[in-house]
Design a protein around this motif. Sequence first.
Motif, PDB file in Angstrom:
ATOM      1  N   SER A 120       0.819  -1.150  -0.094  1.00 22.09           N
ATOM      2  CA  SER A 120       0.043  -0.032  -0.163  1.00 22.09           C
ATOM      3  C   SER A 120       0.937   1.137  -0.056  1.00 22.09           C
ATOM      4  CB  SER A 120      -0.834  -0.046   1.192  1.00 22.09           C
ATOM      5  OG  SER A 120      -0.198  -0.273   2.300  1.00 22.09           O
ATOM      6  N   LEU A 121       0.287   2.321  -0.331  1.00 22.71           N
ATOM      7  CA  LEU A 121       1.043   3.648  -0.635  1.00 22.71           C
ATOM      8  C   LEU A 121       1.732   3.843   0.901  1.00 22.71           C
ATOM      9  CD1 LEU A 121       1.674   5.604  -2.385  1.00 22.71           C
ATOM     10  CD2 LEU A 121      -0.341   7.019  -2.028  1.00 22.71           C
ATOM     11  N   ILE A 122       1.005   3.877   1.805  1.00 25.65           N
ATOM     12  CA  ILE A 122       1.656   3.918   3.157  1.00 25.65           C
ATOM     13  C   ILE A 122       1.973   2.518   3.490  1.00 25.65           C
ATOM     14  CG2 ILE A 122       1.420   4.262   5.478  1.00 25.65           C
ATOM     15  CD1 ILE A 122      -0.156   6.744   4.947  1.00 25.65           C
ATOM     16  N   PRO A 123       3.567   2.023   3.620  1.00 26.90           N
ATOM     17  CA  PRO A 123       3.472   0.817   3.761  1.00 26.90           C
ATOM     18  C   PRO A 123       2.858   0.037   4.797  1.00 26.90           C
ATOM     19  CG  PRO A 123       5.516   1.788   2.855  1.00 26.90           C
ATOM     20  CD  PRO A 123       4.609   2.828   3.172  1.00 26.90           C
ATOM     21  N   ARG A 124       2.634  -1.234   4.911  1.00 26.22           N
ATOM     22  CA  ARG A 124       2.019  -1.990   5.977  1.00 26.22           C
ATOM     23  C   ARG A 124       2.754  -2.021   7.236  1.00 26.22           C
ATOM     24  NH1 ARG A 124       0.573  -4.353   1.024  1.00 26.22           N
ATOM     25  NH2 ARG A 124      -1.674  -4.105   0.677  1.00 26.22           N
ATOM     26  N   GLU A 125       4.068  -2.063   7.142  1.00 31.87           N
ATOM     27  CA  GLU A 125       4.737  -2.139   8.548  1.00 31.87           C
ATOM     28  C   GLU A 125       4.581  -0.591   9.208  1.00 31.87           C
ATOM     29  OE1 GLU A 125       8.135  -1.326   5.244  1.00 31.87           O
ATOM     30  OE2 GLU A 125       6.274  -2.352   5.488  1.00 31.87           O
ATOM     31  N   LEU A 126       4.213   0.141   8.644  1.00 31.99           N
ATOM     32  CA  LEU A 126       3.919   1.408   9.254  1.00 31.99           C
ATOM     33  C   LEU A 126       2.511   1.680   9.510  1.00 31.99           C
ATOM     34  CD1 LEU A 126       6.337   3.769   7.323  1.00 31.99           C
ATOM     35  CD2 LEU A 126       6.587   2.764   9.736  1.00 31.99           C
ATOM     36  N   TYR A 127       1.526   0.709   9.157  1.00 27.87           N
ATOM     37  CA  TYR A 127       0.316   0.978   9.388  1.00 27.87           C
ATOM     38  C   TYR A 127      -0.155   1.292  10.939  1.00 27.87           C
ATOM     39  CZ  TYR A 127      -4.592  -0.412   9.837  1.00 27.87           C
ATOM     40  OH  TYR A 127      -6.179  -0.695  10.200  1.00 27.87           O
ATOM     41  N   ALA A 128       0.364   0.491  11.612  1.00 29.92           N
ATOM     42  CA  ALA A 128      -0.151   0.707  13.183  1.00 29.92           C
ATOM     43  C   ALA A 128       0.530   1.981  13.883  1.00 29.92           C
ATOM     44  CB  ALA A 128       0.457  -0.410  14.167  1.00 29.92           C
ATOM     45  N   ALA A 129       1.611   2.386  13.372  1.00 28.59           N
ATOM     46  CA  ALA A 129       2.452   3.823  13.724  1.00 28.59           C
ATOM     47  C   ALA A 129       1.420   4.910  13.362  1.00 28.59           C
ATOM     48  CB  ALA A 129       3.741   3.756  13.153  1.00 28.59           C
ATOM     49  N   PHE A 130       1.102   4.888  12.078  1.00 29.25           N
ATOM     50  CA  PHE A 130       0.274   5.911  11.435  1.00 29.25           C
ATOM     51  C   PHE A 130      -1.090   5.795  12.205  1.00 29.25           C
ATOM     52  CE2 PHE A 130       3.073   6.593   7.936  1.00 29.25           C
ATOM     53  CZ  PHE A 130       2.877   7.698   7.477  1.00 29.25           C
ATOM     54  N   LEU A 131      -1.643   4.761  12.542  1.00 26.84           N
ATOM     55  CA  LEU A 131      -2.809   4.815  13.218  1.00 26.84           C
ATOM     56  C   LEU A 131      -2.813   5.545  14.699  1.00 26.84           C
ATOM     57  CD1 LEU A 131      -4.233   3.522  10.772  1.00 26.84           C
ATOM     58  CD2 LEU A 131      -5.242   2.200  12.479  1.00 26.84           C
ATOM     59  N   SER A 132      -1.775   5.227  15.179  1.00 26.04           N
ATOM     60  CA  SER A 132      -1.597   5.510  16.593  1.00 26.04           C
ATOM     61  C   SER A 132      -1.632   7.075  16.869  1.00 26.04           C
ATOM     62  CB  SER A 132      -0.200   5.097  17.146  1.00 26.04           C
ATOM     63  OG  SER A 132       0.934   5.711  16.572  1.00 26.04           O
ATOM     64  N   THR A 133      -1.236   7.594  15.952  1.00 21.59           N
ATOM     65  CA  THR A 133      -1.457   9.344  15.700  1.00 21.59           C
ATOM     66  C   THR A 133      -2.551   9.917  15.805  1.00 21.59           C
ATOM     67  OG1 THR A 133      -1.457   9.699  13.388  1.00 21.59           O
ATOM     68  CG2 THR A 133       0.940   9.457  14.422  1.00 21.59           C
TER      69      THR A 133
END
Length: 269
Positions: A120-133
Amino acid sequence: GAMSVDSITDLSDNTSKLLEALQLSHPHELDPQRSLSKKKMLSLNPITRQVPRIVDRCCKHIEMHGLQTVGIFRVGSSKKRVQQLREEFDRGLDVFLDEHQSVHDVAALLKEFLRDMPDSLIPRELYAAFLSTASMEGPAQLAALQLLLFLLPPCHSDTLHRLLRFLSEVARHAESSWGPDGQEIPGNKMTVSNLATIFGPNILQKEKPGEKDAGAMNFEDSAAIIQVLQRLIEHYQTLFMVSPEAQRDILRRLFQTDPDVIDYLLRRK
């Protein structure tokens, strides 16, 4: 799409063809005098912004022909025409989108491309980090989002910036306005919130499309995705702006650790 072009020198002639498939935008495409009749293959430019051609072409088409289209991204499209456009881009042809193409078809193609990216455009390994914001507020949230954006590979970062700039422009035309002659110019009704609701699940994905539970999403995650994408659209200009102080500090450190990288970065800048 996650591979940086600066690693192309490490690839053999055969494997570098993989990068050709990215179909990145090229400066000469901006030349209005170029022949539109020729269906030609395009090669890779290692310095220009790394935005897939299909994304840039779709955004430009809607910016030119669809900003006043009510319900853009919500109204249905022709599956046959969208599939035909998709196949032309997949074959690497120089696809030219003009006023004869349906805005809704182009909008559907853009959504499909983002949804079906291998990562995905925002890589999946960063999914949780982005959602935490989503649980943060104000400057702290924006600071965290900016640091996360700095972690994106160049192709993802450039493409996300192009997409957010485009979505911001669409939202700017959401409300009706009045022309110089007093005539009403209809708004497209696509507010930042509406756009975040549509594009959020395509940009922030926990699982790959087609995988088990890929379509399942709890309410908390869904709300967080929409909130995060809203912030990205509203503040993209600030979030992608690196301060001069930070740039100088980074260059000083790179000069000590990776001096060979500096020339590439300065040309890219």
